[in-house]
Design a protein around this motif. Structure first.
Motif: not given
Length: 105
Positions: A88-101
């Protein structure tokens, strides 16, 4: 806390950590339709969600959440959404940066 997203092929999902634990995927999020490989960690869960009407057909190549659904973890949610095993931490991304958790740590 905050909202995250997954965009992979035909899957476009929004979710968030819950204060008491668990991970909420929002209604309207789409899921990649079942494909290969045939043996998946979350395959039985996807079938159960379809049986209960939580995942419904949405075009020829994907499914859609008909209502919000709480998963036990980000990984469990991601596995259903991308139709395969997932961290999950490698799939879900922050909307403001596009980076994964993971990349944001």
């Amino acid at each position: 806390m905050g909202k995250f997203y997954i965009e992979k092929q035909t899957a476009h999902a929004i979710g968030e950590d819950l204060p008491g634990g668990g991970f909420l995927v929002h209604a309207g999020s789409t899921v990649m339709a079942p494909g290969t490989p045939l043996e998946k960690r979350e395959g039985d869960l996807s079938k159960e969600l379809k049986r209960f009407g939580i995942l419904v057909e949405h075009g020829d190549d994907r499914l859609r959440f008909s209502k919000d659904h709480v998963f036990s973890s980000r990984a469990e949610a991601a596995g259903v959404i991308i139709d395969g095993n997932a961290n999950g931490s490698n799939q879900w991304r922050y909307p403001h940066t596009g980076k994964t958790i993971t990349a944001s740590k």
